[in-house]
Structure formats: structure tokens, C-alpha cells
Design a protein around this motif. Structure first.
Motif, short mmCIF file in Angstrom:
data_model
loop_
_atom_site.label_atom_id
_atom_site.label_comp_id
_atom_site.label_asym_id
_atom_site.label_seq_id
_atom_site.Cartn_x
_atom_site.Cartn_y
_atom_site.Cartn_z
N ALA A 86 1.19 -1.38 0.22
CA ALA A 86 0.17 0.25 0.00
C ALA A 86 0.61 1.29 -0.15
CB ALA A 86 -0.96 -0.23 1.15
N GLU A 87 1.76 1.00 0.95
CA GLU A 87 2.45 2.15 0.92
C GLU A 87 3.75 2.53 -0.95
OE1 GLU A 87 2.78 0.32 4.57
OE2 GLU A 87 2.74 -0.37 3.07
N GLU A 88 4.03 1.55 -2.01
CA GLU A 88 4.74 1.81 -2.67
C GLU A 88 3.26 2.63 -3.34
OE1 GLU A 88 6.07 -0.58 -6.74
OE2 GLU A 88 5.92 -1.51 -4.39
N PHE A 89 2.49 1.81 -3.68
CA PHE A 89 0.88 2.74 -4.23
C PHE A 89 0.32 4.34 -3.45
CE2 PHE A 89 -3.63 3.79 -5.25
CZ PHE A 89 -3.60 4.05 -6.40
N LEU A 90 1.16 4.73 -2.94
CA LEU A 90 0.93 5.64 -2.54
C LEU A 90 1.90 7.07 -2.04
CD1 LEU A 90 -0.73 5.40 1.48
CD2 LEU A 90 -1.62 6.72 -0.60
N ALA A 91 2.90 6.56 -2.91
CA ALA A 91 4.12 7.09 -3.34
C ALA A 91 4.37 7.52 -4.73
CB ALA A 91 5.60 6.22 -2.81
N ARG A 92 3.42 6.88 -5.44
CA ARG A 92 3.10 7.11 -6.74
C ARG A 92 1.79 7.56 -7.00
NH1 ARG A 92 4.92 2.38 -10.50
NH2 ARG A 92 6.53 1.26 -9.12
N TRP A 93 0.49 7.10 -5.70
CA TRP A 93 -0.80 8.18 -6.34
C TRP A 93 -0.19 9.77 -6.57
CZ3 TRP A 93 -4.45 11.43 -3.93
CH2 TRP A 93 -5.25 11.18 -4.47
N GLN A 103 -9.49 3.02 2.84
CA GLN A 103 -9.42 4.46 4.26
C GLN A 103 -8.94 5.35 3.98
OE1 GLN A 103 -12.21 4.31 5.66
NE2 GLN A 103 -13.14 2.27 4.85
N GLU A 104 -7.82 5.80 3.55
CA GLU A 104 -6.62 6.34 3.35
C GLU A 104 -6.84 6.86 1.93
OE1 GLU A 104 -3.69 9.99 3.07
OE2 GLU A 104 -5.03 8.39 5.04
N LEU A 105 -7.38 6.82 1.18
CA LEU A 105 -7.13 7.20 -0.27
C LEU A 105 -9.08 8.10 -0.20
CD1 LEU A 105 -6.74 3.85 -3.18
CD2 LEU A 105 -5.49 6.41 -2.78
N ARG A 106 -10.03 7.32 0.53
CA ARG A 106 -11.67 7.63 0.53
C ARG A 106 -11.13 9.13 1.42
NH1 ARG A 106 -15.45 5.55 3.84
NH2 ARG A 106 -17.43 6.78 3.39
N GLN A 107 -10.36 9.28 1.76
CA GLN A 107 -9.97 10.46 3.17
C GLN A 107 -9.37 11.30 1.60
OE1 GLN A 107 -7.71 10.21 6.68
NE2 GLN A 107 -9.43 8.67 7.71
N ARG A 108 -8.31 11.43 0.41
CA ARG A 108 -7.28 11.78 0.30
C ARG A 108 -8.73 12.04 -1.53
NH1 ARG A 108 -1.48 9.92 -0.72
NH2 ARG A 108 -1.04 9.58 1.74
N GLY A 109 -9.67 11.66 -1.52
CA GLY A 109 -10.78 12.58 -2.32
C GLY A 109 -10.93 11.46 -3.68
#
Length: 201
Positions: A35-42, A66-72
Motif C-alpha cells: 500500500a505504501e508503494e502505491f501511495l508514493a505513486r498516487w 480509507q486513506e484514499l477515501r480521505q484523499r478524495g
């Protein structure tokens, strides 16, 4: 970066198998081991869909969702789940996830769901690009189609809709098919996501 399937799974064998499978169907994909690798690319402007293992070392798929929901995040999310994770996946769908697929999964059925999710994202982006509002989408529908749509979005079955509107179940099926066709969707989930995207315009 062009629209693609984002595969997020800490099992290398599953990542490799899915990447090969998607390539064989002509679907672009990028695999991430965590998940952390994806967030770095998101970023908010990437396109496509997310295929997400619900249980992973480090940040879990549920936590990433949940983190992605918060980021919209607006990308459709398909969860890969073990049998025991189905209640968690169902809860995620109620919070806006696109779908979940149980392991071991049928290869072609999974790719079909991924392609459907990519189509939903493409339609959302087209609607956003054209500035088409929810009111403009709803203007395509007859009054009866709108009534059926509201009950479909409320999760009611065709028989219940028929009883509430005092029409036959066959008539409900016809209205449902027409409103899905006019909206360019195949399921109630896709319809809800399209209207949610149009709300942003």
C-alpha cells in the motif's frame, strides 16, 4: 500516465499472474508490492482502477481504502479477499468500493470486472471533462425511469419496486434496462458512482 489497472498485493506470485493475465487481454497495468508503494505513486489525476488485496503486511488494503477515501480518490476499487474477509469487503462496498472478488478467483471473471471498472472511470472522466452535471444526466430520463432509479439506488429488488410503484415486474425490468442504457452503465453500483461523479460538476 494513461488509465490502467493498479495491482496492489504483497504476494509476488499473484502480482505476476495478474499482470500477465491483464496483458493477455490488452489491459495496461502497474503492480505495487505494498500500500505504501502505491501511495508514493498516487496522485488525484491518475486514471484507471485499483485491484487491492484486503490483507497485506504493513498497511492493509482496508486501511489503504480509507486513506484514499480521505484523499478524495475517485478510482474504482476492486478488493481481492479471502473467504473470511467477505464481511469486510461488503462493508467497503457500502462505503463506495466497486466490487470484491474472492480468492481463488476465476481469471476471466476478474478481468471482466477490472475492464468494467476501467469503463466506469473513463465515463466519469468524460462526464467531468464535459462538465455534465447530475441534472443534465437525469434530464435524459422519463419520470417513471427516475422513480425506478431512486428505488434501485436504495437497493430494492425489482419485485419490491413493482409493488411500490404498482406496476408489473416486467415493466420494472424494462424501465431499469432503459435507464441503465441511457446512463451508459451496467449495474446499480456503476450508476451510483456516475451520479456521484456528476455531483462534482
Amino acid at each position: 500516465m494513461s488509465a490502467r489497472a493498479w495491482l496492489i498485493d504483497d504476494d509476488e506470485a499473484i502480482r505476476d499472474a495478474l499482470a500477465w493475465l491483464l496483458a493477455s487481454r490488452g489491459v495496461a497495468c502497474t503492480a505495487c508490492a505494498s500500500a505504501e508503494e502505491f501511495l508514493a505513486r498516487w496522485s488525484s489525476d491518475i486514471g484507471g482502477c485499483i485491484v487491492l488485496d484486503i490483507r497485506m503486511a504493513g498497511m492493509s488494503g482496508a486501511e489503504l481504502f480509507q486513506e484514499l477515501r480521505q484523499r478524495g480518490n475517485r478510482l474504482p476499487v476492486i478488493f481481492l479477499t479471502g473467504h473470511g474477509d467477505v464481511p469486510m469487503a461488503v462493508a467497503a462496498i457500502k462505503q463506495g468500493a466497486f466490487d470484491f472478488v474472492e480468492k481463488p478467483f476465476n481469471d476471466n471473471e476478474l478481468v471482466d470486472r477490472i475492464i468494467a471498472a476501467l469503463e466506469v472511470d473513463a465515463r466519469r472522466r468524460a462526464a467531468a471533462g464535459s462538465g455534465e452535471s447530475k441534472q443534465a444526466l437525469l434530464a435524459r430520463l422519463t419520470l417513471r425511469e427516475r422513480q425506478v432509479m431512486e428505488l434501485v439506488l436504495a437497493g430494492k429488488y425489482n419485485k419490491v419496486i413493482a409493488d411500490e410503484l404498482n406496476i408489473s415486474m416486467r415493466t420494472v425490468e424494462v424501465h431499469r434496462a432503459r435507464l441503465f442504457e441511457k446512463m451508459g452503465v451496467k449495474t446499480a453500483v456503476e450508476l451510483a458512482q456516475l451520479l456521484a461523479a456528476a455531483d462534482e460538476n
